[in-house]
Design an enzyme around this catalytic site. Sequence first.
Site, PDB file in Angstrom:
ATOM      1  N   GLU A 242      -5.988   1.754  11.718  1.00  0.00           N
ATOM      2  CA  GLU A 242      -6.265   1.393  13.006  1.00  0.00           C
ATOM      3  C   GLU A 242      -6.004   2.405  13.971  1.00  0.00           C
ATOM      4  O   GLU A 242      -5.041   3.109  13.597  1.00  0.00           O
ATOM      5  CB  GLU A 242      -5.471   0.068  13.329  1.00  0.00           C
TER       6      GLU A 242
ATOM      7  N   ARG B 168       3.471  -0.348  -0.852  1.00  0.00           N
ATOM      8  CA  ARG B 168       3.603   0.494   0.413  1.00  0.00           C
ATOM      9  C   ARG B 168       4.574   1.406   0.052  1.00  0.00           C
ATOM     10  O   ARG B 168       5.676   1.346  -0.652  1.00  0.00           O
ATOM     11  CB  ARG B 168       4.031  -0.468   1.497  1.00  0.00           C
TER      12      ARG B 168
ATOM     13  N   LYS C 203       3.879   2.480  12.588  1.00  0.00           N
ATOM     14  CA  LYS C 203       3.444   3.235  14.020  1.00  0.00           C
ATOM     15  C   LYS C 203       4.271   2.476  15.089  1.00  0.00           C
ATOM     16  O   LYS C 203       4.407   3.457  16.358  1.00  0.00           O
ATOM     17  CB  LYS C 203       1.985   3.062  14.054  1.00  0.00           C
TER      18      LYS C 203
END
Length: 754
Positions: free
Chosen positions: A31, A258, A268
């Site tokens: 994103e 992850r 983020k």
Amino acid sequence: MSESKDFLRTIVEADLKSGKYKKIITRFPPEPNGFPHIGHAKSIFINFGIARDYNGHCNLRMDDTNPTKEDTKYVEALKDAVQWLGFEWKDNLYFTSDYFPKIYDYAITLIKMGKAYVDSLTEEEIREYRGTVKEAGKRSIYANRSVEENLYLLERMKKGEFKDGEHVLRAKIDMSAANMKMRDPLLYRIRHANHFRSADEWCIYPMYDFAHCLSDYIEGVSHSICTLEFENNRDIYNWVLDTLELKPPRPYQHEFARLGINYTVMSKRKLIELVEGGQVKGWDDPRMPTIAGYRRRGYTPSSILNFCEQIGIAKANSMVDVAQLEFCIRDDLNKKVPRVLCVLDPLKVSITNYEGFEEIDAPYYPHDVPKEGSRKIPFSKEIYIERDDFMENPPKGYFRLTPTQPVRLRHGFIISCKEIIKDENGKIIEIKAEYYPDSKSGSDTSGIKVKSAIQWVCAKEAKTVEVRLYDRLFKVEAPEGIEDINPNSLQIIKNALIEPAVINQKPDERFQFERQGYFYADPIDYTDETPVFNKIVGLKDSWGKKTKEDESPAKPKAQTKQVQVVGEVEPMNEEQKKFFNKYTEELGLNSEVANILAHDERLCCFYEESLTILDISVNPIALANIVVNEVARELKEKQVEELKFSAKQIVELVKMLEDETISNKIAKEVFEKMLKTGESPKQIVEASGLVQISDPSIILPIIDEVITQNPDNVIKFKAGNTKLLGFFVGQVLKKTAGKANPKIVNELVATKLK
Ligand code: ATP
Ligand code: MG
């Protein structure tokens, strides 16, 4: 391609073999709401890497379905990062926003099939109706709307006739599904906001769960690889594609762990806080774990790719030691960059018996003789050395310049101190020294013994440079945010002195400043007037060993070693290399741990012995960790024969840890007892009832007790202060003296407080 196949490549190969797909197409779907970080590097490495290995391609897709947070500058940062890491998307750059018309058509199809409806409950009601893990939810009264009404309402939503939140489109699946995500998930929401690409064309936006699977399908993706937190979303992914009865082949989702790194925040959202709060100087601040930050600091793409390769691909989340990333860059630069002399904190030395000027020829790669390249180092009467390379009253084991101990100037002569000059405050401002004319490095016939060689520069010829020393941005292993920032993460030295060749000849952008670390000419702030160098990484891992050599003068043995390794990672001999390769390649140890084991003969023997008694239930990585930490600590002071415990007992301990009989904390206690008594870990655990508590029926009452005792925190938690979860877990662990299984406590507390 790496030799041992990971589970994703195993799947890909099977799918090719069975003919499920003719071509492998993956995608990296960030994103564009922030700069990519090292976690994204892992995802890039996996997605682009797999596509490359199987002659397919990887799409770079901007997953831009949230207009309020996204921006073109992030799109550019993402493209930069992928390119810098050495991957190409060629013609395959896509934007989810380009699919908005198609995705909308799919929504209409679902409505017509009776599989989607416009819901008009409030956000809060939707949450309430969803139920809990234990209770089924109940369906909204609006779920009974007719197909016509749903089509009509969706059309009006699209036209902008409603306010944000007034209606949503939902899939009609199952309000009592065990997987909460399947309880009529949201497909579209209203957002009156300007999108950085589609501008105001749309005021309804598809949700991730609807847009992602369809985007994958539209692009012909075969393997949709994402991180573990999307595991529960897989059911929706499949539901949407199956329900729409799309023409095969269709993509399938596969999850991997992850990346998490200690001393680092990696979302983020948290990184934006640092940038916007001015804690760092932008997204590319060299202390940031962003690709742009590592790049500006001086990391090489290959060091980051090696790191991604080393950590591998697993199905269980774990925390990687930041030292491993540091090892990778050090390892890369150690072989490549020129070595030069720079003095960070200059102390003047006047050589009273030297007149004139000369240039000393010195190789840039003294550790790697066949590699050519050298420069002239100017030498004259006045030089500068590092302030802490001289001590008037040295502790035992100090090997550098003292009033009675000579030292070698790296590549040059041996000098000895004749006089110390101080200012009125007693601070040393100059050393008067003499040099030995026949002691020149390479042709030394002086017979004088020195214990170390130090960096220096010629006063007249040296250039003043700015050096930025970076330390870890966070001072705790698992930082939450701003409150855990290391206040000393940046130190700027304005008046460091460097030998002139570095500035005049510019043999490279990256250097080893001998005995200091690896440095990089800052790509933005470096000018001819003010050259600026960023410290990339130290010469060896110094974190946790903060006490300097000078402060702990004991243990002369370790000191000798320190002098030898100054400036380089000790090279391995053939035997050590064999062990190193075996540990990293066969056993999957990280290179830092493998390195320690391979270098230390006694540890290596101990580890090898324990491996021979290992059965398959024991993880060699967990075993290695105990050996390099706990066992190593003991072996510092003792001989193997003096240890009260055996390799067999260590294996036993690891086994109990692995099958969760005991927790980490208890394992430490057990180990302490083993040291003293020599009893076996089993005996210790049984005798003292240290067994880990995993039974919810024992843990739940304790949780209740903690909850009743802390009503204020419960209110705060429910109001959104989710950080307090840790508080509750901590209290419960405390009440069980650390015996409760933290993972289970965590889960139970989270459910209780929901
Ligand atoms: P963040 O929480 O940091 O914002 P994200 O998952 O929201 O990360 P996206 O931009 O949506 O970030 O992620 C793009 C891709 O990168 C996704 O496939 C995601 O799974 C992957 N990714 C993100 N963070 C990590 C990580 N720490 N380790 C591995 N892959 C990651
Ligand atoms: Mg995100």
